[in-house]
Design an enzyme around this catalytic site. Structure first.
Site, PDB file in Angstrom:
ATOM      1  N   ARG A 254      22.910 -18.047   3.460  1.00  0.00           N
ATOM      2  CA  ARG A 254      22.943 -18.529   4.729  1.00  0.00           C
ATOM      3  C   ARG A 254      24.493 -18.248   5.262  1.00  0.00           C
ATOM      4  O   ARG A 254      24.666 -17.807   6.112  1.00  0.00           O
ATOM      5  CB  ARG A 254      22.601 -19.844   4.900  1.00  0.00           C
ATOM      6  CG  ARG A 254      20.938 -20.047   5.070  1.00  0.00           C
ATOM      7  CD  ARG A 254      20.381 -21.335   4.882  1.00  0.00           C
ATOM      8  NE  ARG A 254      18.714 -21.175   4.561  1.00  0.00           N
ATOM      9  CZ  ARG A 254      18.089 -21.569   5.711  1.00  0.00           C
ATOM     10  NH1 ARG A 254      18.506 -21.736   6.680  1.00  0.00           N
ATOM     11  NH2 ARG A 254      16.742 -21.306   5.361  1.00  0.00           N
TER      12      ARG A 254
ATOM     13  N   LYS B 141      21.401 -25.099  16.148  1.00  0.00           N
ATOM     14  CA  LYS B 141      20.351 -24.798  17.250  1.00  0.00           C
ATOM     15  C   LYS B 141      19.125 -25.883  17.347  1.00  0.00           C
ATOM     16  O   LYS B 141      18.840 -26.239  18.409  1.00  0.00           O
ATOM     17  CB  LYS B 141      19.789 -23.398  16.813  1.00  0.00           C
ATOM     18  CG  LYS B 141      20.756 -22.166  16.776  1.00  0.00           C
ATOM     19  CD  LYS B 141      19.949 -21.108  16.111  1.00  0.00           C
ATOM     20  CE  LYS B 141      19.478 -21.066  14.847  1.00  0.00           C
ATOM     21  NZ  LYS B 141      20.554 -21.206  13.662  1.00  0.00           N
ATOM     22  N   SER B 142      18.624 -26.211  16.147  1.00  0.00           N
ATOM     23  CA  SER B 142      17.498 -27.133  16.178  1.00  0.00           C
ATOM     24  C   SER B 142      17.944 -28.572  16.854  1.00  0.00           C
ATOM     25  O   SER B 142      17.140 -29.054  17.575  1.00  0.00           O
ATOM     26  CB  SER B 142      17.118 -27.357  14.708  1.00  0.00           C
ATOM     27  OG  SER B 142      16.796 -26.426  14.048  1.00  0.00           O
ATOM     28  N   THR B 143      19.293 -28.976  16.577  1.00  0.00           N
ATOM     29  CA  THR B 143      19.585 -30.154  17.209  1.00  0.00           C
ATOM     30  C   THR B 143      19.730 -30.207  18.478  1.00  0.00           C
ATOM     31  O   THR B 143      19.138 -31.037  19.272  1.00  0.00           O
ATOM     32  CB  THR B 143      20.808 -30.442  16.429  1.00  0.00           C
ATOM     33  OG1 THR B 143      20.924 -30.619  14.971  1.00  0.00           O
ATOM     34  CG2 THR B 143      21.520 -31.947  16.998  1.00  0.00           C
TER      35      THR B 143
ATOM     36  N   ARG C 106      23.618 -31.417   5.406  1.00  0.00           N
ATOM     37  CA  ARG C 106      22.032 -31.516   5.748  1.00  0.00           C
ATOM     38  C   ARG C 106      21.090 -31.594   4.513  1.00  0.00           C
ATOM     39  O   ARG C 106      20.466 -32.094   4.739  1.00  0.00           O
ATOM     40  CB  ARG C 106      22.031 -30.236   6.534  1.00  0.00           C
ATOM     41  CG  ARG C 106      20.627 -30.306   7.454  1.00  0.00           C
ATOM     42  CD  ARG C 106      20.082 -29.068   8.311  1.00  0.00           C
ATOM     43  NE  ARG C 106      20.039 -27.920   7.612  1.00  0.00           N
ATOM     44  CZ  ARG C 106      19.724 -26.731   8.012  1.00  0.00           C
ATOM     45  NH1 ARG C 106      19.910 -26.352   9.263  1.00  0.00           N
ATOM     46  NH2 ARG C 106      19.361 -25.623   7.295  1.00  0.00           N
TER      47      ARG C 106
ATOM     48  N   ARG D  74      10.796 -28.442   5.035  1.00  0.00           N
ATOM     49  CA  ARG D  74      11.807 -29.269   4.603  1.00  0.00           C
ATOM     50  C   ARG D  74      11.099 -30.768   5.018  1.00  0.00           C
ATOM     51  O   ARG D  74      10.218 -31.083   5.811  1.00  0.00           O
ATOM     52  CB  ARG D  74      13.091 -29.083   5.728  1.00  0.00           C
ATOM     53  CG  ARG D  74      13.781 -28.145   5.253  1.00  0.00           C
ATOM     54  CD  ARG D  74      15.091 -27.845   6.335  1.00  0.00           C
ATOM     55  NE  ARG D  74      15.477 -26.437   6.173  1.00  0.00           N
ATOM     56  CZ  ARG D  74      15.931 -25.742   7.134  1.00  0.00           C
ATOM     57  NH1 ARG D  74      16.273 -26.361   8.404  1.00  0.00           N
ATOM     58  NH2 ARG D  74      16.645 -24.612   6.801  1.00  0.00           N
TER      59      ARG D  74
ATOM     60  N   ALA E  40      24.621 -23.888  12.570  1.00  0.00           N
ATOM     61  CA  ALA E  40      25.287 -24.036  13.826  1.00  0.00           C
ATOM     62  C   ALA E  40      24.856 -25.263  14.702  1.00  0.00           C
ATOM     63  O   ALA E  40      25.721 -25.662  15.484  1.00  0.00           O
ATOM     64  CB  ALA E  40      25.183 -22.725  14.578  1.00  0.00           C
TER      65      ALA E  40
HETATM   66  P1  ADP Z   1      20.511 -24.964  12.744  1.00  0.00           P
HETATM   67  O1  ADP Z   1      19.134 -25.210  13.488  1.00  0.00           O
HETATM   68  O2  ADP Z   1      21.153 -24.071  13.574  1.00  0.00           O
HETATM   69  O3  ADP Z   1      20.261 -24.361  11.449  1.00  0.00           O
HETATM   70  P2  ADP Z   1      20.833 -27.835  12.696  1.00  0.00           P
HETATM   71  O4  ADP Z   1      20.510 -28.020  14.096  1.00  0.00           O
HETATM   72  O5  ADP Z   1      20.153 -28.037  11.723  1.00  0.00           O
HETATM   73  O6  ADP Z   1      21.240 -26.143  12.723  1.00  0.00           O
HETATM   74  O7  ADP Z   1      22.359 -28.291  12.254  1.00  0.00           O
HETATM   75  C1  ADP Z   1      23.022 -28.409  11.293  1.00  0.00           C
HETATM   76  C2  ADP Z   1      23.336 -29.816  10.817  1.00  0.00           C
HETATM   77  O8  ADP Z   1      24.745 -30.303  11.371  1.00  0.00           O
HETATM   78  C3  ADP Z   1      22.498 -30.869  10.829  1.00  0.00           C
HETATM   79  O9  ADP Z   1      22.537 -31.776   9.665  1.00  0.00           O
HETATM   80  C4  ADP Z   1      23.056 -31.482  12.173  1.00  0.00           C
HETATM   81  O10 ADP Z   1      22.783 -32.910  12.288  1.00  0.00           O
HETATM   82  C5  ADP Z   1      24.610 -31.360  12.243  1.00  0.00           C
HETATM   83  N1  ADP Z   1      24.987 -30.927  13.597  1.00  0.00           N
HETATM   84  C6  ADP Z   1      24.482 -30.323  14.438  1.00  0.00           C
HETATM   85  N2  ADP Z   1      25.543 -30.372  15.453  1.00  0.00           N
HETATM   86  C7  ADP Z   1      26.384 -31.010  15.090  1.00  0.00           C
HETATM   87  C8  ADP Z   1      27.790 -31.242  15.858  1.00  0.00           C
HETATM   88  N3  ADP Z   1      28.382 -30.902  17.102  1.00  0.00           N
HETATM   89  N4  ADP Z   1      28.676 -31.943  15.137  1.00  0.00           N
HETATM   90  C9  ADP Z   1      28.563 -32.648  13.871  1.00  0.00           C
HETATM   91  N5  ADP Z   1      27.124 -32.155  13.349  1.00  0.00           N
HETATM   92  C10 ADP Z   1      26.375 -31.414  14.052  1.00  0.00           C
HETATM   93  P1  5GP Z   2      15.501 -22.010   8.812  1.00  0.00           P
HETATM   94  O1  5GP Z   2      15.042 -21.854   7.772  1.00  0.00           O
HETATM   95  O2  5GP Z   2      16.850 -22.749   9.009  1.00  0.00           O
HETATM   96  O3  5GP Z   2      14.727 -22.778   9.908  1.00  0.00           O
HETATM   97  O4  5GP Z   2      15.862 -20.709   9.912  1.00  0.00           O
HETATM   98  C1  5GP Z   2      16.510 -19.770   9.150  1.00  0.00           C
HETATM   99  C2  5GP Z   2      16.696 -18.591  10.396  1.00  0.00           C
HETATM  100  O5  5GP Z   2      15.608 -18.034  10.762  1.00  0.00           O
HETATM  101  C3  5GP Z   2      17.433 -19.230  11.691  1.00  0.00           C
HETATM  102  O6  5GP Z   2      18.467 -18.209  11.939  1.00  0.00           O
HETATM  103  C4  5GP Z   2      16.330 -19.128  12.875  1.00  0.00           C
HETATM  104  O7  5GP Z   2      16.915 -18.808  14.064  1.00  0.00           O
HETATM  105  C5  5GP Z   2      15.778 -17.892  12.054  1.00  0.00           C
HETATM  106  N1  5GP Z   2      14.113 -17.810  12.608  1.00  0.00           N
HETATM  107  C6  5GP Z   2      13.427 -18.810  12.879  1.00  0.00           C
HETATM  108  N2  5GP Z   2      12.088 -18.502  13.530  1.00  0.00           N
HETATM  109  C7  5GP Z   2      12.258 -16.934  13.505  1.00  0.00           C
HETATM  110  C8  5GP Z   2      11.588 -16.105  14.013  1.00  0.00           C
HETATM  111  O8  5GP Z   2      10.219 -16.237  14.459  1.00  0.00           O
HETATM  112  N3  5GP Z   2      11.894 -14.709  14.166  1.00  0.00           N
HETATM  113  C9  5GP Z   2      13.179 -14.525  13.500  1.00  0.00           C
HETATM  114  N4  5GP Z   2      13.722 -13.236  13.812  1.00  0.00           N
HETATM  115  N5  5GP Z   2      14.050 -15.454  13.053  1.00  0.00           N
HETATM  116  C10 5GP Z   2      13.542 -16.719  12.887  1.00  0.00           C
END
Ligand code: ADP
Ligand code: 5GP
Length: 192
Positions: A148, A17-19, A137, A44, A15
């Site tokens: 996912r 979040k990290s960005t 990604r 990663r 969605a």
């Molecule tokens: P999450 O942390 O929620 O798993 P990411 O921050 O890794 O998601 O975002 C998922 C992908 O989508 C990444 O490659 C990021 O660069 C891209 N992305 C994030 N926000 C947007 C946006 N508003 N429009 C287009 N691409 C986006």
């Molecule tokens: P990712 O593997 O993409 O980094 O994270 C996968 C999911 O795990 C994401 O929904 C993220 O919010 C969640 N996550 C990351 N850290 C934690 C944590 O400490 N606790 C829980 N419950 N979820 C986490």
């Protein structure tokens, strides 16, 4: 718990979040601090141990949980994730506003603690866009991607529950979503 209210960011994988978090932590260096979770998934490319996550084995994580070191933990997409007490304390010791990036199970479990954060949900504009972002990604295997996407459907349904989140932000245009996130956090800060 003393100090400013922490912030919980949740929402489907992919969605954004990290960005959004990275933008916030960059712009407000010295204001917000990231709670570094533990996970059993592999790093990663570009991720750093101790910065993005503490990467551990299932055995190490299970032992630490049994030892009472975690505030919450969950199984997501075949891996363990959890927030240690030390992770949150490390941020709060620096007088920073603690940000947690956690899944829906984490949100529900944190609600049973005394952390009292502001709950923010980051949602994609649609399932189709979410899938495209996750694929583009290029971090997931097809199996992990499908897990996912399944979790995302559940997350998007549960997120509609009234009162679960203080703010729901649809991350369509990144800069607009980021502006909304900043507004929400400034509002939240006023209420403390
Ligand atoms: P999450 O942390 O929620 O798993 P990411 O921050 O890794 O998601 O975002 C998922 C992908 O989508 C990444 O490659 C990021 O660069 C891209 N992305 C994030 N926000 C947007 C946006 N508003 N429009 C287009 N691409 C986006
Ligand atoms: P990712 O593997 O993409 O980094 O994270 C996968 C999911 O795990 C994401 O929904 C993220 O919010 C969640 N996550 C990351 N850290 C934690 C944590 O400490 N606790 C829980 N419950 N979820 C986490």
């Amino acid at each position: 718990m003393a100090g400013p209210r922490p912030v919980v960011m949740s929402g489907p994988s992919g969605a954004g979040k990290s960005t959004l978090l990275k933008k916030l932590l960059n712009e407000f260096d010295g204001v917000f601090g990231f709670s570094v979770s533990h996970t059993t998934r592999n790093p990663r490319p570009g991720e750093e141990n101790g910065k993005d996550y503490h990467y551990v084995t299932r055995e190490v994580m299970q032992a630490a949980i049994a030892n009472g070191e975690f505030i919450e933990n969950a199984e997501f997409s075949g891996n363990m994730y959890g927030t240690s007490k030390a992770a949150v304390q490390a941020v709060q010791a620096k007088n920073l506003i603690c940000i947690l990036d956690i899944d829906m199970q984490g949100v529900k479990n944190i609600k049973r603690t005394d952390l009292n954060p502001i709950y923010v949900s980051i949602q994609p504009p649609s399932m189709e866009i979410l899938e495209k972002r996750l694929r583009d990604r290029k971090t997931e295997s097809e199996e992990s991607l499908q897990k996912r996407l399944h979790a995302a459907k559940v997350d998007m349904e549960i997120s509609k529950e009234p009162g679960l989140f203080d703010v729901v932000i649809i991350n369509d245009d990144l800069n607009i979503a980021y502006g909304k996130l900043k507004d929400a956090l400034l509002e939240g800060g006023k209420k403390t």
